[in-house]
Write an enzyme that holds these catalytic residues in place. Structure first.
Site, short mmCIF file in Angstrom:
data_model
loop_
_atom_site.label_atom_id
_atom_site.label_comp_id
_atom_site.label_asym_id
_atom_site.label_seq_id
_atom_site.Cartn_x
_atom_site.Cartn_y
_atom_site.Cartn_z
N ARG A 19 5.57 0.82 -2.75
CA ARG A 19 5.96 2.23 -2.81
C ARG A 19 4.75 3.16 -2.74
NH1 ARG A 19 10.07 1.50 -7.88
NH2 ARG A 19 8.17 0.54 -8.65
N GLU B 90 1.78 2.58 -1.51
CA GLU B 90 1.12 2.52 -0.20
C GLU B 90 1.89 3.33 0.85
OE1 GLU B 90 -0.77 -1.89 -1.17
OE2 GLU B 90 1.13 -1.74 -0.09
N ASP C 299 2.07 -10.63 -2.12
CA ASP C 299 1.51 -11.74 -1.32
C ASP C 299 2.60 -12.77 -1.02
OD1 ASP C 299 -0.95 -10.52 -1.57
OD2 ASP C 299 -1.76 -11.98 -3.01
N1 LIG Z 1 9.24 -5.61 -12.32
C1 LIG Z 1 9.87 -6.33 -11.38
N2 LIG Z 1 11.13 -6.77 -11.60
C2 LIG Z 1 11.78 -7.49 -10.67
N3 LIG Z 1 11.26 -7.85 -9.47
C3 LIG Z 1 10.02 -7.43 -9.20
C4 LIG Z 1 9.25 -6.66 -10.14
N4 LIG Z 1 8.06 -6.40 -9.59
C5 LIG Z 1 8.06 -6.99 -8.37
N5 LIG Z 1 9.23 -7.61 -8.13
C6 LIG Z 1 9.60 -8.34 -6.89
O1 LIG Z 1 8.40 -8.56 -6.13
C7 LIG Z 1 8.45 -7.82 -4.91
C8 LIG Z 1 7.08 -7.27 -4.58
O2 LIG Z 1 6.63 -6.50 -5.64
P1 LIG Z 1 5.87 -5.09 -5.44
O3 LIG Z 1 6.75 -4.14 -4.73
O4 LIG Z 1 5.36 -4.71 -6.78
O5 LIG Z 1 4.68 -5.52 -4.46
P2 LIG Z 1 3.10 -5.22 -4.51
O6 LIG Z 1 2.86 -3.94 -5.23
O7 LIG Z 1 2.58 -5.37 -3.15
O8 LIG Z 1 2.58 -6.42 -5.38
P3 LIG Z 1 1.07 -6.95 -5.45
O9 LIG Z 1 0.23 -6.05 -4.62
O10 LIG Z 1 0.74 -6.93 -6.92
O11 LIG Z 1 1.14 -8.34 -4.93
C9 LIG Z 1 9.52 -6.75 -5.12
O12 LIG Z 1 10.07 -6.37 -3.88
C10 LIG Z 1 10.51 -7.49 -6.03
O13 LIG Z 1 11.32 -8.36 -5.26
MG LIG Z 2 0.55 -5.59 -2.37
#
Ligand SMILES: Nc1ncnc2c1ncn2[C@@H]1O[C@H](COP(=O)(O)OP(=O)(O)OP(=O)(O)O)[C@@H](O)[C@H]1O
Ligand SMILES: [Mg+2]
Length: 332
Positions: free
Chosen positions: A219, A221, A286
């Site tokens: 979100r 980004e 990832d």
């Molecule tokens: N608090 C949460 N509860 C349930 N599912 C989650 C939660 N956080 C992440 N997820 C799952 O993981 C997916 C990826 O998480 P997020 O959107 O936080 O990605 P991100 O910010 O790129 O993560 P990172 O960069 O730390 O690897 C989400 O689409 C969801 O399916």
């Molecule tokens: Mg990420």
């Protein structure tokens, strides 16, 4: 007189959005044929654990007596590790330094089953994030990083050309450390060769990712690039405009506890978060991009890849640290 209420089109929201399909079991052999090339920034996640029994006489800070060190692959290396855990073949093209953390990455990659194609830059301090912990609490994080040299990156680009025919899907994992300086050229070459290209973006200049097949921001980004959206309809309009401008076939927005939403020419599909328990969300992004890439490499439709990625993310957030999900866990 008719009522003066304005007639507004019905607002869509996440709860009413079309759902991603149910997941289908994929034969192990099918995933095993998937060949993913990961290119990007690798890093070493290092943890120092120790006791604190006194305050330093030099400054008002705790003194940690370090008793144990743990090292894990991070960044693009963690993405590649996730692809291997699912049973696929993963190559990793990246730059590391000629230093102790660099050797550590070489050793961990050797044990991981990832095919490592490392460019070594003697002048580069390998990216390392060092956490100092005492009694489960993080006291300090220390980052070492720098940008790789020009010649080394060009050598990497030449190697990319050679590796391209041996892989089905290209996954570009950008952590803004300079490893993807030539990302625009890589995308053009890969698309010209008929390969799908997935990008995990960083920063506000997405013009460099022009022409990618699938881009997977979280979100924050996405907000950095399209601004703050006021509703799901507004989000869809902003994403449609961006996809047109930069020629992305699909945008997969990962929304932490809200799950993930896929935007393509066919419309919008949402997958609500699937987590049973949440311990540690680091690295979930990832796992998501690795799972989608492995699925596409196995010849599955994108929507099926998204359904699998959502299941995988729901499992990985229940594990400590940057973790992986294996075939049996995904299809138990
Ligand atoms: N608090 C949460 N509860 C349930 N599912 C989650 C939660 N956080 C992440 N997820 C799952 O993981 C997916 C990826 O998480 P997020 O959107 O936080 O990605 P991100 O910010 O790129 O993560 P990172 O960069 O730390 O690897 C989400 O689409 C969801 O399916
Ligand atoms: Mg990420």
């Amino acid at each position: 007189m008719p009522s003066s209420q304005p007639t507004q089109p019905p607002q869509s929201d996440i709860a009413t959005a079309a759902r991603a399909p149910a997941i289908e079991r994929v034969p192990r052999e099918k995933l095993a044929r998937s060949r993913v090339l990961v290119v990007g920034d690798v890093m070493l996640d290092r943890y120092w654990f120790g006791d604190v029994n006194r305050i330093s006489p030099e400054a008002p800070v705790p003194v940690v007596h370090v008793q144990r060190q743990e090292d894990r692959l991070g960044g693009a290396a963690n993405v590649a590790r996730n692809a291997v855990a699912l049973g696929a073949q993963a190559g990793l093209l990246c730059v590391v330094g000629h230093d102790e953390p660099g050797e550590c990455i070489v050793k961990l990659l050797g044990e991981s089953g990832v095919n490592a194609f490392l460019e070594r830059d003697p002048a580069l301090p390998t990216t390392i994030k060092l956490r100092v912990l005492s009694r489960q609490q993080q006291l300090l994080r220390v980052d070492f990083e720098n940008t790789p040299a020009h010649e080394v990156l060009l050598a990497g680009l030449a190697r990319f050309d050679a590796l391209l025919p041996e892989h089905d899907v290209i996954l570009l994992s950008d952590y803004a450390k300079g490893g993807l300086t030539h990302v625009t050229k890589m995308i053009a070459k890969a698309r010209a060769a008929g390969k799908s290209v997935l990008v995990d973006p960083k920063g506000d200049d997405w013009d460099r990712y022009r022409g990618a097949s699938v881009i997977t921001p979280n979100r924050a980004e996405l907000r950095e690039v399209v601004g703050t959206w006021k509703s799901e309809d507004d989000l869809r309009a902003r994403v449609t405009k961006l996809r047109k401008e930069l020629q992305f076939d699909a945008l997969l927005l990962t929304r932490s506890e809200e799950g993930m939403t896929l935007f393509t020419d066919d419309g919008v599909l949402h997958a609500p978060a699937d987590a049973r328990e949440v311990y540690d969300v680091s690295g979930a992004g990832d796992t998501v991009i690795a799972t989608v890439a492995v699925s596409l490499g196995a010849g599955l439709p994108l929507v099926q890849g998204v359904a699998l990625a959502n299941r995988a993310a729901g499992i990985v957030v229940g594990k400590l640290g940057t973790a992986t999900v294996d075939y049996d866990e995904l299809f138990h």
